[in-house]
Enzyme design. Sequence first.
Site, PDB file in Angstrom:
ATOM      1  N   GLU A 127       9.764  16.920  14.458  1.00 19.38           N
ATOM      2  CA  GLU A 127       9.915  16.303  13.306  1.00 19.38           C
ATOM      3  C   GLU A 127       9.062  17.402  12.280  1.00 19.38           C
ATOM      4  O   GLU A 127       7.859  17.555  12.407  1.00 19.38           O
ATOM      5  CB  GLU A 127       9.451  15.520  12.669  1.00 19.38           C
ATOM      6  CG  GLU A 127      10.374  14.681  11.812  1.00 19.38           C
ATOM      7  CD  GLU A 127       9.890  13.309  11.110  1.00 19.38           C
ATOM      8  OE1 GLU A 127       8.786  13.131  11.230  1.00 19.38           O
ATOM      9  OE2 GLU A 127      10.746  12.633  10.453  1.00 19.38           O
ATOM     10  N   GLU A 133       9.630   1.756  11.762  1.00 21.61           N
ATOM     11  CA  GLU A 133      10.553   3.043  10.948  1.00 21.61           C
ATOM     12  C   GLU A 133       9.505   4.200  11.366  1.00 21.61           C
ATOM     13  O   GLU A 133       9.287   4.311   9.785  1.00 21.61           O
ATOM     14  CB  GLU A 133      11.381   2.220   9.411  1.00 21.61           C
ATOM     15  CG  GLU A 133      11.656   1.449   9.454  1.00 21.61           C
ATOM     16  CD  GLU A 133      12.953   0.905  10.280  1.00 21.61           C
ATOM     17  OE1 GLU A 133      13.237   1.953  10.582  1.00 21.61           O
ATOM     18  OE2 GLU A 133      13.403  -0.237   9.802  1.00 21.61           O
ATOM     19  N   CYS A 188      13.730  10.950   6.853  1.00 26.68           N
ATOM     20  CA  CYS A 188      13.653  10.495   7.690  1.00 26.68           C
ATOM     21  C   CYS A 188      15.371  10.599   9.229  1.00 26.68           C
ATOM     22  O   CYS A 188      15.148  11.075  10.007  1.00 26.68           O
ATOM     23  CB  CYS A 188      13.030   9.282   7.850  1.00 26.68           C
ATOM     24  SG  CYS A 188      14.422   8.130   8.138  1.00 26.68           S
ATOM     25  N   LYS A 240       0.806  -0.850   0.072  1.00 22.73           N
ATOM     26  CA  LYS A 240       0.111  -0.294  -0.359  1.00 22.73           C
ATOM     27  C   LYS A 240       1.348   1.456  -0.656  1.00 22.73           C
ATOM     28  O   LYS A 240       1.690   1.601   0.992  1.00 22.73           O
ATOM     29  CB  LYS A 240      -1.143  -0.195   1.130  1.00 22.73           C
ATOM     30  CG  LYS A 240      -2.109   1.109   0.867  1.00 22.73           C
ATOM     31  CD  LYS A 240      -2.564   2.302   0.531  1.00 22.73           C
ATOM     32  CE  LYS A 240      -1.845   3.191   1.478  1.00 22.73           C
ATOM     33  NZ  LYS A 240      -1.324   4.438   1.113  1.00 22.73           N
TER      34      LYS A 240
HETATM   35  P1  NAD Z   1       1.646   8.655   7.445  1.00 20.72           P
HETATM   36  O1  NAD Z   1       2.381   8.269   8.995  1.00 20.72           O
HETATM   37  O2  NAD Z   1       1.310  10.333   7.003  1.00 20.72           O
HETATM   38  O3  NAD Z   1       1.337   7.404   5.530  1.00 20.72           O
HETATM   39  C1  NAD Z   1       2.745   6.533   5.841  1.00 20.72           C
HETATM   40  C2  NAD Z   1       2.011   5.471   5.074  1.00 20.72           C
HETATM   41  O4  NAD Z   1       0.817   5.307   6.288  1.00 20.72           O
HETATM   42  C3  NAD Z   1       1.124   6.265   3.609  1.00 20.72           C
HETATM   43  O5  NAD Z   1       1.766   5.325   2.986  1.00 20.72           O
HETATM   44  C4  NAD Z   1      -0.306   6.467   4.463  1.00 20.72           C
HETATM   45  O6  NAD Z   1      -1.289   6.647   3.787  1.00 20.72           O
HETATM   46  C5  NAD Z   1      -0.708   5.092   5.888  1.00 20.72           C
HETATM   47  N1  NAD Z   1      -1.524   5.263   6.653  1.00 20.72           N
HETATM   48  C6  NAD Z   1      -1.872   6.383   6.768  1.00 20.72           C
HETATM   49  N2  NAD Z   1      -2.860   6.176   8.154  1.00 20.72           N
HETATM   50  C7  NAD Z   1      -3.072   4.632   8.594  1.00 20.72           C
HETATM   51  C8  NAD Z   1      -3.797   3.653   8.521  1.00 20.72           C
HETATM   52  N3  NAD Z   1      -4.579   4.732   9.797  1.00 20.72           N
HETATM   53  N4  NAD Z   1      -3.587   2.507   9.076  1.00 20.72           N
HETATM   54  C9  NAD Z   1      -3.024   2.148   8.002  1.00 20.72           C
HETATM   55  N5  NAD Z   1      -1.782   3.148   7.636  1.00 20.72           N
HETATM   56  C10 NAD Z   1      -2.326   4.047   7.098  1.00 20.72           C
HETATM   57  O7  NAD Z   1       3.730   9.076   6.554  1.00 20.72           O
HETATM   58  P2  NAD Z   1       3.933  10.350   5.485  1.00 20.72           P
HETATM   59  O8  NAD Z   1       4.367  11.347   6.164  1.00 20.72           O
HETATM   60  O9  NAD Z   1       4.315   9.859   4.083  1.00 20.72           O
HETATM   61  O10 NAD Z   1       5.714  10.068   5.957  1.00 20.72           O
HETATM   62  C11 NAD Z   1       6.510  10.852   6.294  1.00 20.72           C
HETATM   63  C12 NAD Z   1       7.012  10.250   7.720  1.00 20.72           C
HETATM   64  O11 NAD Z   1       7.689   9.011   7.618  1.00 20.72           O
HETATM   65  C13 NAD Z   1       7.848  11.411   8.460  1.00 20.72           C
HETATM   66  O12 NAD Z   1       7.222  11.114   9.693  1.00 20.72           O
HETATM   67  C14 NAD Z   1       9.492   9.861   8.286  1.00 20.72           C
HETATM   68  O13 NAD Z   1       9.878  10.389   9.121  1.00 20.72           O
HETATM   69  C15 NAD Z   1       8.574   9.092   8.276  1.00 20.72           C
HETATM   70  N6  NAD Z   1       9.609   7.920   8.021  1.00 20.72           N
HETATM   71  C16 NAD Z   1      10.222   6.986   8.489  1.00 20.72           C
HETATM   72  C17 NAD Z   1      11.565   6.693   8.082  1.00 20.72           C
HETATM   73  C18 NAD Z   1      12.464   5.717   8.795  1.00 20.72           C
HETATM   74  O14 NAD Z   1      12.782   4.917   7.904  1.00 20.72           O
HETATM   75  N7  NAD Z   1      12.345   5.750  10.172  1.00 20.72           N
HETATM   76  C19 NAD Z   1      12.098   6.667   6.190  1.00 20.72           C
HETATM   77  C20 NAD Z   1      10.773   8.113   5.601  1.00 20.72           C
HETATM   78  C21 NAD Z   1      10.060   8.163   5.872  1.00 20.72           C
END
Ligand code: NAD
Length: 514
Positions: free
Chosen positions: A406, A274, A308, A199
Site C-alpha cells: 500500500e 478497518e 483506503c 483519539k
Molecule cells: P496508523 O495506523 O498509523 O494510525 C491510525 C491511528 O492509530 C492514529 O490515530 C494513530 O495515532 C493510532 N495509533 C498508532 N499506533 C497506535 C498504537 N500502538 N496503539 C493505539 N493507537 C495507535 O494509520 P494512518 O497512517 O493514520 O492511516 C492510514 C492507514 O489507514 C492506511 O493504511 C489506510 O488504508 C487505512 N485506512 C483504512 C480505512 C478503512 O476503512 N479500511 C479507511 C481509512 C484509512
Amino acid sequence: MMTQSADQTPSAEIRDAAAPAPAGLPAPIQHYIDAEFVDSADGETFDVINPVTNETYIQASAGKKEDVDRAVAAAKRAFHEGPWSSMLPRERSRVLHKIADLVEERGARLAELESFDTGLPITQALGQGRRAAENFRFFADLIVAQADDTYKVPGRQINYVNRKPIGVAGLITPWNTPFMLESWKLAPALATGNSVVLKPAEFTPLSAGLWAGIFEEAGLPRGVFNLVNGIGEQAGDALVKHPEVPLISFTGESSTGQLIFANAAPHLKGLSMELGGKSPAIVFADADLEAAINATIFGVFSLNGERCTAGSRILVERSIYDEFVERYAAQAERVRIGYPHQPETEVGALVHPEHFEKVMSYVELGKTEGRLVAGGGRPEGFEAGNFIQPTVFADVPHTARIFQEEIFGPVVAITPFDTEEEALQLANDTKYGLAAYIWTNDLKRSHNFAQAVEAGMVWLNSNNVRDLRTPFGGVKASGLGHEGGYRSIDFYTDQQAVHINLGEVHNPVFGKAD
Ligand code: NAD
C-alpha cells in the site's frame, strides 16, 4: 516527529500562494474531557505541520495515560448516570439530527480547517463534510426504525432481544479525511447510547475539536463525548489497554491493527478493524472505456490518493492495454495539482513530510520495477511542501513491491492480463482484500468475478459510491468485522436474549421423590 528538511524551505512566493492559517485557532489544540477543553496533565504538546510549507503552524496537547484515564472516567460516569444511555431512541435521534444540521451549517469552516491541516483539495474536503453530516442522519433514522428479533414457539416459549449500549467505546482514527472517518464511528457509537473517547490521528488533529462545540449545542449531555489528542503509541495505546474500555473501533494501517489486536487481547475487547488496502480495478476489453478511465483516474487520485479503497492496481485486458495505458497516462498528466484551498485543485499536498518521503520512495522504486508513463516526481512550481505528481507505472509485474504494498498516495500500477482466470489470480495476489472495481459489460462474467474476487466490497461498472446501509469492511489483511448499517449497531450494542416460558414449566426433575 520530523520537520522540514533544509532544502525544502518555502520561498516567499510559496508562502504567498499558500492559504494563511485559518483565523481563530486554539493555542494549543486541546483535549476535551468532561465538557471542558483542557491541556495534558503534564503540559506536553507536539508539533502540527502545514503540508503546503512543512512548517509547524500549531501545537497540540500530547495526551498520555493520565489524560486517557480522566477521559475514560468522565465517559464512564456519564454512561452510568445517564440520561444518554437510557434515553428513548427518538430523543437520541433528535440530538443526532441536530448534530447533522450543525455539521452542514459549519461545512465551510470545517472544510477550511480540514483542507489546511490535511492538504486535501477544498472541494473534496467540503464533500467529506457533507458525508459526515449524512452519517449522523443515517444513524439517527436507523435507531428509531430499529426492530429487534423475537421468536415464538407457540404455546411454549417467547424469546426476545434486549439491545443494550455497552459502555465506553474507544475510537481511534487515521489522518485521511479525519472528520468524516470520525463521524463514521461517533454516529453509531452515540446513536446506540454509548459514551466515547476519541483519539484522532496526530498528523491532523485540527478539525476534531469542532465536534465539542457541535455536540454541546446539539444537546449531547456532559461527559458522553471525550477527545484526547496525542501520539498513537502513547494516547492510543493507553486507550487500547484501558480495562474500562470494552470496545475499540480502529481505522488505520494493518500493522497498527495487528499491534492493537495483541494489546487488546488480555482484556478480551470487542474490536472492529478497518485496515489498509491495495485494491484492484479490472478492465475487460468489452468495458465502456471512457467511463472506466474516468473512474480509475478518480479512484486513485482523488483525496490525493490517500484513500483506503483506492484502486491502486489497474489490470487491463491485453487487447485494449496499449490504448488504455496511452489514454490513462495522458489524462493523469492533465490532473490539476494545486494548493489545497484553490477550488480548481484536483490533487493537493500529501499530509506530512514523513508520508511524502514514503510515497516518493515508492515512486523511485517504481522506476526500477515498471515503465513510468506519467508523473514521477515533484511537480514544477511546487518546490516545497508535500506535492507529488499523479504518477503512473505500466507493465508492472505482480511480484513488484509497487504492486503488492500500500503506497497511499497518487501512484498507480497498471498490469496487462490475457484471460479472465489470470485477471482473477492477479486481483487476489496481495495480502489485502478491501475493495475491487470490475469493468465489463458481460453480465455473467461480472457477477462470477465479483463472487470470486477476495474483497470486502465490489463495484461493478462504478466508482466508489456507497449506500450507507451496505456492509463496509475488508477481508484478509484489510480488516476484521464489518461496519455499516445495522452491523455498526451490532458492534456497539450487546444483544441480550430473554426467554419466557408460556406453558408448563419444562423441568426434567432430578432427585425425584419415589
Ligand atoms: P496508523 O495506523 O498509523 O494510525 C491510525 C491511528 O492509530 C492514529 O490515530 C494513530 O495515532 C493510532 N495509533 C498508532 N499506533 C497506535 C498504537 N500502538 N496503539 C493505539 N493507537 C495507535 O494509520 P494512518 O497512517 O493514520 O492511516 C492510514 C492507514 O489507514 C492506511 O493504511 C489506510 O488504508 C487505512 N485506512 C483504512 C480505512 C478503512 O476503512 N479500511 C479507511 C481509512 C484509512
